[in-house]
Scaffold this motif. Structure first.
Motif, mmCIF file in Angstrom:
data_model
loop_
_atom_site.group_PDB
_atom_site.id
_atom_site.type_symbol
_atom_site.label_atom_id
_atom_site.label_comp_id
_atom_site.label_asym_id
_atom_site.label_seq_id
_atom_site.Cartn_x
_atom_site.Cartn_y
_atom_site.Cartn_z
ATOM 1 N N THR A 42 -4.023 -4.783 3.409
ATOM 2 C CA THR A 42 -4.059 -5.937 2.421
ATOM 3 C C THR A 42 -3.874 -7.149 3.341
ATOM 4 O O THR A 42 -2.645 -7.220 4.070
ATOM 5 N N ALA A 43 -4.458 -8.195 2.821
ATOM 6 C CA ALA A 43 -4.299 -9.431 3.718
ATOM 7 C C ALA A 43 -4.613 -10.645 2.921
ATOM 8 O O ALA A 43 -5.418 -10.718 2.127
ATOM 9 N N ALA A 44 -4.147 -11.651 3.514
ATOM 10 C CA ALA A 44 -4.620 -13.081 3.158
ATOM 11 C C ALA A 44 -5.366 -13.725 4.290
ATOM 12 O O ALA A 44 -5.013 -13.680 5.361
ATOM 13 N N LEU A 45 -6.530 -14.384 3.914
ATOM 14 C CA LEU A 45 -7.214 -15.071 4.953
ATOM 15 C C LEU A 45 -7.318 -16.796 4.466
ATOM 16 O O LEU A 45 -7.015 -16.975 3.068
ATOM 17 N N ARG A 46 -7.675 -17.533 5.183
ATOM 18 C CA ARG A 46 -8.032 -18.946 4.921
ATOM 19 C C ARG A 46 -9.180 -19.465 5.583
ATOM 20 O O ARG A 46 -9.309 -19.016 6.770
ATOM 21 N N ILE A 85 0.866 -1.260 -0.004
ATOM 22 C CA ILE A 85 0.105 0.229 0.037
ATOM 23 C C ILE A 85 0.744 1.227 0.077
ATOM 24 O O ILE A 85 1.694 1.330 0.978
ATOM 25 N N LEU A 86 0.577 2.171 -1.118
ATOM 26 C CA LEU A 86 1.237 3.489 -0.998
ATOM 27 C C LEU A 86 0.210 4.608 -0.290
ATOM 28 O O LEU A 86 0.664 5.435 0.201
ATOM 29 N N ALA A 87 -1.281 4.249 -0.361
ATOM 30 C CA ALA A 87 -2.080 5.421 0.160
ATOM 31 C C ALA A 87 -3.371 4.534 0.193
ATOM 32 O O ALA A 87 -3.846 3.676 -0.754
ATOM 33 N N ALA A 88 -4.241 5.101 1.402
ATOM 34 C CA ALA A 88 -5.525 4.667 1.416
ATOM 35 C C ALA A 88 -6.678 5.974 1.575
ATOM 36 O O ALA A 88 -5.957 6.717 2.340
ATOM 37 N N HIS A 89 -7.567 5.912 1.124
ATOM 38 C CA HIS A 89 -8.313 7.242 1.124
ATOM 39 C C HIS A 89 -9.769 6.771 1.009
ATOM 40 O O HIS A 89 -10.219 6.047 0.244
ATOM 41 N N ALA A 90 -10.723 7.586 1.533
ATOM 42 C CA ALA A 90 -12.202 7.500 1.526
ATOM 43 C C ALA A 90 -12.721 8.843 1.415
ATOM 44 O O ALA A 90 -12.301 9.764 2.027
ATOM 45 N N GLN A 91 -13.741 8.888 0.444
ATOM 46 C CA GLN A 91 -14.383 10.263 0.357
ATOM 47 C C GLN A 91 -16.087 10.085 0.187
ATOM 48 O O GLN A 91 -16.099 8.840 -0.142
ATOM 49 N N LEU A 138 -7.597 -13.670 -1.041
ATOM 50 C CA LEU A 138 -6.704 -12.363 -0.895
ATOM 51 C C LEU A 138 -7.863 -11.269 -0.704
ATOM 52 O O LEU A 138 -8.712 -11.369 -1.266
ATOM 53 N N SER A 139 -7.217 -10.219 -0.165
ATOM 54 C CA SER A 139 -8.056 -9.081 -0.021
ATOM 55 C C SER A 139 -7.424 -7.706 0.106
ATOM 56 O O SER A 139 -6.372 -7.549 0.393
#
Length: 250
Positions: free
Chosen positions: A217-221, A48-54, A87-88
């Motif tokens: 960012t993540a992996a789940l199982r 991740i370089l940036a996360a944003h919400a508008q 993956l998420s």
């Protein structure tokens, strides 16, 4: 019922597209974005370089900029639901789970874009357009999830909250029937090179002003025995804030 539901979803997505056009700048260039330095050794599509919400009214577009092509990687098929990988791209928020129809006070409400080839958890939607709504899990799609600390997944690990047998908590209308706090609202992720964006619609009575968020960012199982805990976070690739402090504000 289904025709009207899909028509409503189409109208919402059209509104979301218009909003995305207004905020076309990458997340990394948005005022107030949660910025994250490139991390050597992290998979580029999940670095991740940036996360944003508008927000515009009751619509919120969640953005993420990565160090590679977002969405370019999907999990390898395991051949069964038990042990299946996920993956998420995830935006944890400070909103109460009741904001989208879950039982209130039950954990961390997060919007997630996921891919998992071994199962389909969006029964209302045919993401790959082949006429079969039950074989689309590998196509990136959206979920609301409620995350809780779950030691059974490992020390300090998170899991999507389970629904124990016999309990009937409040759940969203588009809950797909899995025994976990998972919703399949049908918000389509949009990919553009290093960018991913998902526009989510909220009820007009939900207080969004000042809500906090982060990017992960993540992996789940899926548990090999398909038993509680059903879906564990197994690997966190990156956290925009570095410490899941939710520094972003709507």
């Amino acid at each position: 019922m289904r025709i009207s539901f899909i028509s409503g979803a189409a109208l919402m997505l059209a509104a979301g597209a218009a909003m995305a056009d207004e905020g076309h700048a990458p997340a990394v260039k948005q005022d107030g974005a949660v910025l994250s330095a490139a991390a050597e050794g992290t998979r580029a599509a999940f670095d991740i370089l940036a996360a944003h919400a508008q927000r515009k009214g009751n619509l919120v577009t969640f953005h993420m900029t990565t160090n590679g092509d977002a969405g370019a990687e999907v999990p390898e098929a395991a051949g069964a639901v038990g042990g299946a990988g996920v993956l998420s791209y995830v935006w944890p928020t400070s909103l109460d789970p009741s904001a989208v129809g879950f039982e209130g006070g039950t954990g961390i409400l997060a919007l997630a874009a996921t891919s998992h080839p071994d199962f389909d958890d969006t029964p209302l939607y045919d993401e790959n357009g082949d006429g079969d709504p039950a074989n689309d899990g590998v196509v990136w799609h959206s979920h609301w999830v409620v995350l809780t600390p779950t030691e059974a997944c490992g020390p300090g690990a998170l899991a999507v909250r389970d629904i124990p047998e016999g309990e009937e908590p409040q759940l969203p209308a588009t809950w797909p029937g899995f025994p976990i706090f998972l919703d399949s609202p049908g918000f389509s992720p949009v990919f553009d090179g290093p960018e991913i964006a998902v526009t989510a619609a909220f009820g007009r009575d939900v207080a969004l002003e000042g809500a906090a968020y982060d990017g992960v960012t993540a992996a789940l199982r899926v548990n090999a025995n398909i038993h509680a805990p059903l879906l564990c976070v197994t690997d966190v690739f990156d956290v925009a804030s570095g410490d899941l402090s939710l520094p972003g504000k709507l």
